[in-house]
Structures are given as C-alpha cells and as structure tokens.
Write a protein that holds these residues in place. Structure first.
Motif, PDB file in Angstrom:
ATOM      1  N   GLY A 125       0.696  -1.066   0.055  1.00  0.00           N
ATOM      2  CA  GLY A 125      -0.033  -0.139   0.052  1.00  0.00           C
ATOM      3  C   GLY A 125       1.045   1.262  -0.034  1.00  0.00           C
ATOM      4  N   MET A 126       2.000   1.329   0.593  1.00  0.00           N
ATOM      5  CA  MET A 126       2.665   2.496   0.591  1.00  0.00           C
ATOM      6  C   MET A 126       3.491   2.667  -0.501  1.00  0.00           C
ATOM      7  N   GLU A 127       3.682   1.686  -1.402  1.00  0.00           N
ATOM      8  CA  GLU A 127       3.876   1.869  -3.105  1.00  0.00           C
ATOM      9  C   GLU A 127       2.988   2.574  -4.037  1.00  0.00           C
ATOM     10  N   ARG A 128       1.738   2.141  -3.435  1.00  0.00           N
ATOM     11  CA  ARG A 128       0.565   2.675  -4.262  1.00  0.00           C
ATOM     12  C   ARG A 128       0.110   4.351  -3.866  1.00  0.00           C
ATOM     13  N   GLU A 129       0.325   4.335  -2.433  1.00  0.00           N
ATOM     14  CA  GLU A 129       0.286   5.657  -2.000  1.00  0.00           C
ATOM     15  C   GLU A 129       1.059   6.829  -2.669  1.00  0.00           C
ATOM     16  N   LYS A 130       2.258   6.139  -2.667  1.00  0.00           N
ATOM     17  CA  LYS A 130       3.469   7.061  -3.017  1.00  0.00           C
ATOM     18  C   LYS A 130       3.134   7.332  -4.395  1.00  0.00           C
ATOM     19  N   LYS A 131       2.407   6.521  -5.332  1.00  0.00           N
ATOM     20  CA  LYS A 131       2.122   6.928  -6.644  1.00  0.00           C
ATOM     21  C   LYS A 131       0.721   7.943  -6.782  1.00  0.00           C
ATOM     22  N   GLY A 132       0.322   8.239  -5.297  1.00  0.00           N
ATOM     23  CA  GLY A 132      -0.893   9.058  -5.489  1.00  0.00           C
ATOM     24  C   GLY A 132      -2.249   8.177  -5.733  1.00  0.00           C
ATOM     25  N   ARG A 133      -2.193   7.115  -5.496  1.00  0.00           N
ATOM     26  CA  ARG A 133      -3.455   6.188  -5.573  1.00  0.00           C
ATOM     27  C   ARG A 133      -4.358   6.317  -4.418  1.00  0.00           C
ATOM     28  N   GLN A 134      -5.725   6.113  -4.451  1.00  0.00           N
ATOM     29  CA  GLN A 134      -6.725   6.228  -3.493  1.00  0.00           C
ATOM     30  C   GLN A 134      -6.428   5.159  -2.487  1.00  0.00           C
ATOM     31  N   ALA A 135      -6.288   3.905  -3.109  1.00  0.00           N
ATOM     32  CA  ALA A 135      -6.121   2.913  -2.239  1.00  0.00           C
ATOM     33  C   ALA A 135      -4.674   2.623  -1.964  1.00  0.00           C
ATOM     34  N   GLY A 136      -4.473   2.886  -0.541  1.00  0.00           N
ATOM     35  CA  GLY A 136      -3.105   3.157  -0.099  1.00  0.00           C
ATOM     36  C   GLY A 136      -2.817   2.065   0.995  1.00  0.00           C
ATOM     37  N   THR A 137      -2.097   2.610   2.138  1.00  0.00           N
ATOM     38  CA  THR A 137      -1.534   1.588   3.100  1.00  0.00           C
ATOM     39  C   THR A 137      -2.472   0.867   3.757  1.00  0.00           C
ATOM     40  N   ARG A 138      -3.655   1.853   4.318  1.00  0.00           N
ATOM     41  CA  ARG A 138      -4.685   1.358   5.094  1.00  0.00           C
ATOM     42  C   ARG A 138      -5.669   0.155   4.313  1.00  0.00           C
ATOM     43  N   THR A 139      -5.803   0.562   3.294  1.00  0.00           N
ATOM     44  CA  THR A 139      -6.676  -0.495   2.181  1.00  0.00           C
ATOM     45  C   THR A 139      -6.077  -1.848   2.025  1.00  0.00           C
ATOM     46  N   HIS A 140      -4.764  -1.686   1.726  1.00  0.00           N
ATOM     47  CA  HIS A 140      -3.974  -2.544   1.371  1.00  0.00           C
ATOM     48  C   HIS A 140      -3.792  -3.683   2.640  1.00  0.00           C
ATOM     49  N   ALA A 141      -3.496  -2.915   3.507  1.00  0.00           N
ATOM     50  CA  ALA A 141      -3.399  -3.851   4.712  1.00  0.00           C
ATOM     51  C   ALA A 141      -4.632  -4.388   5.597  1.00  0.00           C
ATOM     52  N   ILE A 142      -5.556  -3.700   5.166  1.00  0.00           N
ATOM     53  CA  ILE A 142      -6.742  -4.463   5.628  1.00  0.00           C
ATOM     54  C   ILE A 142      -7.270  -5.537   4.930  1.00  0.00           C
ATOM     55  N   VAL A 143      -7.275  -5.283   3.647  1.00  0.00           N
ATOM     56  CA  VAL A 143      -7.342  -6.490   2.676  1.00  0.00           C
ATOM     57  C   VAL A 143      -6.554  -7.587   3.156  1.00  0.00           C
ATOM     58  N   CYS A 144      -5.382  -7.431   3.151  1.00  0.00           N
ATOM     59  CA  CYS A 144      -4.414  -8.631   3.342  1.00  0.00           C
ATOM     60  C   CYS A 144      -4.649  -9.115   4.880  1.00  0.00           C
ATOM     61  N   VAL A 145      -5.030  -8.294   5.830  1.00  0.00           N
ATOM     62  CA  VAL A 145      -5.269  -9.056   7.337  1.00  0.00           C
ATOM     63  C   VAL A 145      -6.450  -9.664   7.194  1.00  0.00           C
ATOM     64  N   ALA A 146      -7.477  -9.089   6.444  1.00  0.00           N
ATOM     65  CA  ALA A 146      -8.862  -9.691   6.503  1.00  0.00           C
ATOM     66  C   ALA A 146      -9.074 -10.959   5.610  1.00  0.00           C
ATOM     67  N   SER A 147      -7.941 -11.181   4.733  1.00  0.00           N
ATOM     68  CA  SER A 147      -8.115 -12.294   4.089  1.00  0.00           C
ATOM     69  C   SER A 147      -7.297 -13.517   4.872  1.00  0.00           C
ATOM     70  N   CYS A 148      -6.463 -13.166   5.645  1.00  0.00           N
ATOM     71  CA  CYS A 148      -5.522 -13.857   6.257  1.00  0.00           C
ATOM     72  C   CYS A 148      -6.453 -14.289   7.619  1.00  0.00           C
ATOM     73  N   MET A 149      -7.370 -13.425   7.898  1.00  0.00           N
ATOM     74  CA  MET A 149      -7.964 -13.761   9.204  1.00  0.00           C
ATOM     75  C   MET A 149      -9.216 -15.018   8.553  1.00  0.00           C
ATOM     76  N   ILE A 150      -9.650 -14.788   7.366  1.00  0.00           N
ATOM     77  CA  ILE A 150     -10.667 -15.843   6.796  1.00  0.00           C
ATOM     78  C   ILE A 150      -9.891 -17.075   6.719  1.00  0.00           C
ATOM     79  N   MET A 151      -8.782 -16.959   6.226  1.00  0.00           N
ATOM     80  CA  MET A 151      -7.987 -18.532   6.069  1.00  0.00           C
ATOM     81  C   MET A 151      -7.971 -18.941   7.540  1.00  0.00           C
ATOM     82  N   VAL A 152      -7.374 -18.353   8.465  1.00  0.00           N
ATOM     83  CA  VAL A 152      -7.320 -18.729   9.834  1.00  0.00           C
ATOM     84  C   VAL A 152      -8.652 -19.099  10.479  1.00  0.00           C
ATOM     85  N   VAL A 153      -9.553 -18.589  10.248  1.00  0.00           N
ATOM     86  CA  VAL A 153     -10.922 -18.976  10.577  1.00  0.00           C
ATOM     87  C   VAL A 153     -11.458 -20.255  10.141  1.00  0.00           C
TER      88      VAL A 153
END
Length: 196
Positions: A33-61
């Motif tokens: 997300g930092m790389e995307r945010e650095k390029k000025g994209r709306q989906a940045g650090t928080r969006t990418h981190a949340i997607v990754c953590v939520a996907s991980c959580m679903i697998m763990v569940v």
C-alpha cells in the motif's frame, strides 16, 4: 518442564500462530500500500493492509473451524475472498474523460494482497514471503522501457516515443476503451427501442 518447552508450546499454539500470521499479513499489505500511496492512488496503506489482514483472518478462521469442529471445506472461505475482492478492486478502476484506464494496477495489487493474506493465513510462509517480494518488485520497478514514456506522459499526451507513426497509433488504440460519437464523450445512441 523447562522454559524452552513452555516457550515452544506457547509459540506453536494455534492462537499465537494466528496473531503472528495476521501481523505478517498487515506488514505485507502495508508495504504494498505504501508503494501505491506514493504513486498518489486512493487505495493506499490502510486499504491494502486491511485487505491482506482480513484475507488472512478468513483463512485462519477456515482452518480453525475445520480443526476444532471438523466442519467445512478449508478452501471454501478463502475462495470467496478471492472472488469478493474482485468487486473491491473493480471500484478502483476508472475510465478517464479521455478514455484511458486508471487503477488497474491498484486493483491487481488489492487482489494480490488478498492472495498473500490467504497464503499467510494458511501458514505458507515461504510462498507468501516470496510472493510479497515479487509483487513489491513488480510494483516498484516493473515498468518496461517501452511503456515507461507512455506511463509517465503528461495528461492528454500519449507519450509514444517511437518514430513509427503506425506503432504510436496502435499503442493509442490499445488503451482506448470506448468509442464515442462526438467530442462530448457521449455514448452512441441505439438505433431503435430494442437497443440495437
């Protein structure tokens, strides 16, 4: 019982492993997300981190449900994540007023973060670390020389650096998404009430 046995048992417990997996997924998503945010994209650090953590959580569940209750297919929940994130990614893809597509790489990055999250959540650390490094390298320095001028061109210019006009014309046609009937950007109207 020795202290090393206690520590080993603690770190090998499913709950601690789940937290470690989600923390690793957060780091992966944040860096992408930092790389995307650095390029000025709306989906940045928080969006990418949340997607990754939520996907991980679903697998763990999914693993937790299968392990503790013996129910369900472990792959069913993560499969829904992979298809569901496609809708989130579709929201990042825009067609500009000059019919250029923007946000495709961000959408792909969100989808890749979901896949990394599933890999981390399943405990496939080698694959998830390898995938993370490859994805980061692609995002950070993956443009080809031929496309580099095009991608960095000012708005309204194609940036084609070829001396062959036909090659520039083909390149311009490749990124055109819609055909318009006038300069206002309106779509062609159907010939009759049936929409044909």
């Amino acid at each position: 019982m020795r202290i090393t046995d206690v520590l080993m048992r603690f770190f090998c417990s499913f709950e601690v492993q789940a937290v470690i997996r989600m923390a690793l997924a957060a780091i992966f998503g944040f860096v992408i997300g930092m790389e995307r945010e650095k390029k000025g994209r709306q989906a940045g650090t928080r969006t990418h981190a949340i997607v990754c953590v939520a996907s991980c959580m679903i697998m763990v569940v999914a693993i937790y449900l299968n392990r503790n209750f013996g129910t369900g297919d472990v792959a069913r929940l993560p499969a829904q994540v992979i298809s569901g994130v496609g809708f989130l990614g579709a929201g990042t893809i825009l067609v500009t007023k000059d019919n250029r597509i923007r946000g495709l790489t961000t959408a792909a990055g969100l989808w890749a973060c979901a896949c990394m999250g599933v890999a981390v959540g399943s405990g496939f650390y080698a694959g998830s670390v390898g995938g993370f490094l490859i994805i980061f390298l692609i995002l950070h320095c993956g443009k080809s020389d031929k496309l580099d001028g095009y991608c960095n061109a000012p708005d309204g210019e194609t940036g084609c650096q070829s001396e062959d006009e036909n090659e520039c014309q083909q390149e311009d046609e490749t990124v055109t998404l819609l055909e318009h009937d006038d300069e206002t950007g309106n779509m062609p109207k159907p010939d009759d009430a049936t929409g044909n």
